[in-house]
Design a protein around this motif. Structure first.
Motif, PDB file in Angstrom:
ATOM      1  N   THR A 302       0.860  -1.184   0.000  1.00 57.85           N
ATOM      2  CA  THR A 302       0.000   0.000   0.000  1.00 57.85           C
ATOM      3  C   THR A 302       0.892   1.228   0.000  1.00 57.85           C
ATOM      4  N   VAL A 303       0.713   2.062  -1.004  1.00 57.99           N
ATOM      5  CA  VAL A 303       1.490   3.297  -1.140  1.00 57.99           C
ATOM      6  C   VAL A 303       0.571   4.473  -0.861  1.00 57.99           C
ATOM      7  N   GLY A 304       0.963   5.314   0.085  1.00 59.06           N
ATOM      8  CA  GLY A 304       0.230   6.540   0.360  1.00 59.06           C
ATOM      9  C   GLY A 304       0.894   7.711  -0.337  1.00 59.06           C
ATOM     10  N   LEU A 305       0.089   8.537  -1.023  1.00 59.06           N
ATOM     11  CA  LEU A 305       0.614   9.663  -1.792  1.00 59.06           C
ATOM     12  C   LEU A 305      -0.198  10.924  -1.535  1.00 59.06           C
ATOM     13  N   HIS A 306       0.392  12.053  -1.857  1.00 58.26           N
ATOM     14  CA  HIS A 306      -0.304  13.341  -1.945  1.00 58.26           C
ATOM     15  C   HIS A 306      -1.390  13.221  -3.017  1.00 58.26           C
ATOM     16  N   ARG A 307      -2.421  14.024  -2.909  1.00 56.59           N
ATOM     17  CA  ARG A 307      -3.525  13.917  -3.875  1.00 56.59           C
ATOM     18  C   ARG A 307      -3.072  14.183  -5.311  1.00 56.59           C
ATOM     19  N   ASN A 308      -2.044  15.014  -5.504  1.00 56.92           N
ATOM     20  CA  ASN A 308      -1.512  15.184  -6.859  1.00 56.92           C
ATOM     21  C   ASN A 308      -0.984  13.867  -7.398  1.00 56.92           C
ATOM     22  N   ILE A 310      -2.036  10.872  -6.554  1.00 56.89           N
ATOM     23  CA  ILE A 310      -3.184  10.024  -6.896  1.00 56.89           C
ATOM     24  C   ILE A 310      -3.688  10.368  -8.288  1.00 56.89           C
ATOM     25  N   THR A 311      -3.800  11.671  -8.573  1.00 63.43           N
ATOM     26  CA  THR A 311      -4.268  12.119  -9.881  1.00 63.43           C
ATOM     27  C   THR A 311      -3.398  11.568 -11.002  1.00 63.43           C
ATOM     28  N   LEU A 312      -2.096  11.569 -10.792  1.00 66.71           N
ATOM     29  CA  LEU A 312      -1.176  11.228 -11.874  1.00 66.71           C
ATOM     30  C   LEU A 312      -0.821   9.746 -11.945  1.00 66.71           C
ATOM     31  N   VAL A 313      -0.600   9.090 -10.806  1.00 65.52           N
ATOM     32  CA  VAL A 313      -0.046   7.727 -10.862  1.00 65.52           C
ATOM     33  C   VAL A 313      -0.869   6.683 -10.117  1.00 65.52           C
ATOM     34  N   GLY A 314      -1.995   7.099  -9.503  1.00 67.00           N
ATOM     35  CA  GLY A 314      -2.707   6.137  -8.674  1.00 67.00           C
ATOM     36  C   GLY A 314      -4.144   5.844  -9.038  1.00 67.00           C
ATOM     37  N   ALA A 315      -4.727   6.598  -9.939  1.00 64.00           N
ATOM     38  CA  ALA A 315      -6.144   6.392 -10.245  1.00 64.00           C
ATOM     39  C   ALA A 315      -6.397   6.549 -11.746  1.00 64.00           C
ATOM     40  N   PRO A 316      -7.329   5.728 -12.267  1.00 68.00           N
ATOM     41  CA  PRO A 316      -8.042   4.622 -11.609  1.00 68.00           C
ATOM     42  C   PRO A 316      -7.104   3.433 -11.400  1.00 68.00           C
ATOM     43  N   ILE A 317      -7.142   2.860 -10.236  1.00 65.30           N
ATOM     44  CA  ILE A 317      -6.144   1.872  -9.843  1.00 65.30           C
ATOM     45  C   ILE A 317      -6.154   0.634 -10.732  1.00 65.30           C
ATOM     46  N   ASP A 367      -1.679  -1.311  -3.989  1.00 66.76           N
ATOM     47  CA  ASP A 367      -2.780  -0.361  -3.840  1.00 66.76           C
ATOM     48  C   ASP A 367      -2.181   1.029  -3.607  1.00 66.76           C
ATOM     49  N   VAL A 368      -2.882   2.050  -4.057  1.00 67.30           N
ATOM     50  CA  VAL A 368      -2.430   3.430  -3.902  1.00 67.30           C
ATOM     51  C   VAL A 368      -3.555   4.218  -3.263  1.00 67.30           C
ATOM     52  N   VAL A 369      -3.246   4.896  -2.146  1.00 67.54           N
ATOM     53  CA  VAL A 369      -4.266   5.622  -1.399  1.00 67.54           C
ATOM     54  C   VAL A 369      -3.784   7.034  -1.119  1.00 67.54           C
ATOM     55  N   ARG A 370      -4.734   7.922  -0.938  1.00 62.43           N
ATOM     56  CA  ARG A 370      -4.382   9.286  -0.548  1.00 62.43           C
ATOM     57  C   ARG A 370      -4.023   9.307   0.925  1.00 62.43           C
ATOM     58  N   ASP A 371      -2.874   9.867   1.247  1.00 60.61           N
ATOM     59  CA  ASP A 371      -2.413   9.980   2.626  1.00 60.61           C
ATOM     60  C   ASP A 371      -2.429  11.457   3.007  1.00 60.61           C
ATOM     61  N   GLU A 372      -3.375  11.839   3.858  1.00 65.05           N
ATOM     62  CA  GLU A 372      -3.534  13.248   4.199  1.00 65.05           C
ATOM     63  C   GLU A 372      -2.370  13.789   5.011  1.00 65.05           C
ATOM     64  N   ASN A 376      -0.228  19.631   2.642  1.00 62.30           N
ATOM     65  CA  ASN A 376       0.146  20.879   3.307  1.00 62.30           C
ATOM     66  C   ASN A 376       1.592  20.885   3.801  1.00 62.30           C
ATOM     67  N   LEU A 377       2.429  20.094   3.161  1.00 61.65           N
ATOM     68  CA  LEU A 377       3.865  20.131   3.423  1.00 61.65           C
ATOM     69  C   LEU A 377       4.531  20.961   2.336  1.00 61.65           C
ATOM     70  N   ARG A 378       5.775  21.315   2.556  1.00 59.81           N
ATOM     71  CA  ARG A 378       6.458  22.113   1.533  1.00 59.81           C
ATOM     72  C   ARG A 378       6.570  21.347   0.226  1.00 59.81           C
ATOM     73  N   HIS A 379       6.935  20.057   0.309  1.00 56.56           N
ATOM     74  CA  HIS A 379       7.109  19.257  -0.899  1.00 56.56           C
ATOM     75  C   HIS A 379       6.029  18.195  -0.990  1.00 56.56           C
ATOM     76  N   PRO A 380       5.471  17.965  -2.186  1.00 55.85           N
ATOM     77  CA  PRO A 380       4.386  16.994  -2.324  1.00 55.85           C
ATOM     78  C   PRO A 380       4.851  15.609  -2.772  1.00 55.85           C
ATOM     79  N   PHE A 381       6.167  15.373  -2.867  1.00 55.02           N
ATOM     80  CA  PHE A 381       6.655  14.157  -3.517  1.00 55.02           C
ATOM     81  C   PHE A 381       6.922  13.000  -2.557  1.00 55.02           C
TER      82      PHE A 381
END
Length: 451
Positions: A302-308, A310-317, A367-372, A376-381
């Motif tokens: 399970t990989v948690g990512l910033h919502r950006n 998810i948009t680019l590499v995680g959905a639709p899974i 699986d790829v999920v949004r990790d809140e 709101n961190l300086r870097h989204p990567f």
């Protein structure tokens, strides 16, 4: 003074000798790294034949003064900028700027190179122009707010990158502040780039970045011929920031201008895929190595990512788990994870894993999920990672992927990556070109420097 004029005045007003040495050195490292990607893609990217055929059919393949790395001929300036930009972005192995979520070299360096060869500028002035292009496109990318820009369906490397290309070329063409503002005014009408390529793994992404480089060069050349461009094109009522984002912060474009150098915040990629996959790949490679882990021992990831991300590499899974084309693989967290675990690395040559049963079997466990906690961190990567193997859950949090400014590769690592990409194309001549790149600061004229 408008934000547009402030950026225009900065871009053409600072003397090359006033740019800190470390900033110029970083620009040279980034140009060197980017050149390797151009070379390999000129020969191996699946979209290259179509782009070359288009230029031929339109009569744009004629000889000119400008270099296209990897091709044994010179082109006109516009075609050269288009080709170097498209090729350099095709492998998705080019540098990234975290705060703006864009790839600065791909639009900026080709425009600057074409303008430098046209004008016979020195190597130092070429690098200074690259720095100015980096500063402007990265700052505009930050001002847009990448999350809001992505939400509108835009690709910031192609949109903000057009302005960076215009600035880099305009500086070498000798534009003053008024003319540079006009160039930015033209660039605002040219800035485009859609994320719709994600739907079917289309080649638009690489092409629209090459086009940004070419259009920025054209905008600057128009301004050099006294073309009247729109005023306040960045911050005006119908300007770039208002039209391309619902959450723009214009102050981010000028904060610390001339004292804080965004060029020093550009990172180099260790893997040829979207930067949002890299932190997780770093973590998976570390677990594979430290646990002596075999791929068939992996039960679930399970990989948690910033919502950006998810948009680019995680959905639709479901689709991300079945990447078949190179572009689909470049924007698939499951494919990147599978490649890393299967090979213990992830390089350009590992795209031969696309569509193989063992790859898709492993990708199906990702699986790829949004990790809140990554918001709101300086870097989204960054990424969070849970890997289940041997009936044990292993958890990691990777704040930043490798290659960011804090872990920027040294000269030896950059040279090694360059040889990996350029070697199969140039063979023994790869080191000859590498030495030529290293000597750029001493070049009295860029005209014929790479001939």
């Amino acid at each position: 003074m408008s934000l547009t004029m402030t950026l225009a005045g900065f871009a053409c007003g600072i003397d090359t000798r006033e740019i800190p040495d470390e900033v110029m050195a970083r620009a040279l490292a980034l140009v060197t790294d980017f050149t390797g990607s151009i070379l390999r893609a000129a020969h191996e990217a699946d979209s290259t034949p179509a782009v070359l055929a288009m230029l031929e059919r339109l009569g744009m393949e004629g000889d000119g003064p400008c270099t296209v790395f990897g091709l044994n001929r010179h082109y006109g300036a516009a075609a050269a900028a288009l080709l170097n930009g498209t090729f350099g972005h095709s492998l998705d192995f080019d540098d990234t700027h975290a705060d703006s979520s864009l790839h600065p070299s791909a639009p900026v360096v080709p425009a600057a190179l074409a303008a430098a060869e046209l004008t016979g500028a020195s190597g130092a002035d070429f690098l200074a122009a690259v720095v100015m292009g980096f500063e402007v496109c990265c700052r505009l990318g930050m001002a847009l707010d990448p999350t809001e820009h992505y939400a509108r369906g835009f690709h910031p490397t192609a949109t903000a990158g057009t302005f960076g290309a215009a600035v880099a070329a305009g500086r070498l063409l000798g534009l003053d502040a008024k003319a540079m503002s006009a160039a930015l005014g033209v660039a605002a009408s040219q800035a485009s780039g859609s994320l719709q390529f994600l739907v079917n793994g289309a080649w638009n992404k690489r092409y629209q970045v090459g086009e940004a480089s070419m259009k920025g060069l054209m905008a600057a050349t128009l301004a050099a011929s006294d073309f009247v461009g729109a005023e306040d094109a960045i911050d005006g009522k119908h300007g770039f920031l208002r039209g391309y984002s619902d959450g723009a912060d214009p102050e981010r474009a000028v904060a610390g201008l001339g004292t804080v150098w965004e060029t020093l915040r550009i990172g180099i990629k260790p893997y040829p895929a979207c930067r949002y996959t890299h932190a997780a790949v770093d973590g998976l490679l570390a677990l594979r190595r430290d646990l002596n882990l075999a791929p068939d021992e992996v039960e679930a990831i399970t990989v948690g990512l910033h919502r950006n991300g998810i948009t680019l590499v995680g959905a639709p899974i479901a689709e991300k788990r079945r990447a078949r084309s190179v572009v689909e693989g470049q924007f698939s967290m499951p494919f990147a994870a599978a490649a890393a675990l299967l090979r213990g690395r992830f390089g350009w040559d590992d795209y031969d894993l696309l569509g193989k049963p063992e790859t898709e079997a492993l990708a199906a466990r990702v699986d790829v999920v949004r990790d809140e906690s990554l918001e709101n961190l300086r870097h989204p990567f960054g990424a969070t990672l849970t890997l289940r193997a041997r009936n044990i859950d292993y958890r990691l949090r990777i704040s930043d992927p490798s290659g960011e400014p804090e872990t920027f590769p040294d000269a030896q690592a950059i040279a090694a990556k360059f040889r990996t990409l350029a070697g199969p194309v140039l063979n023994a001549d790869a080191d000859t070109l590498l030495n030529r790149l290293h000597a750029l600061p001493q070049a009295l004229s860029m005209r014929d420097w790479f001939s």
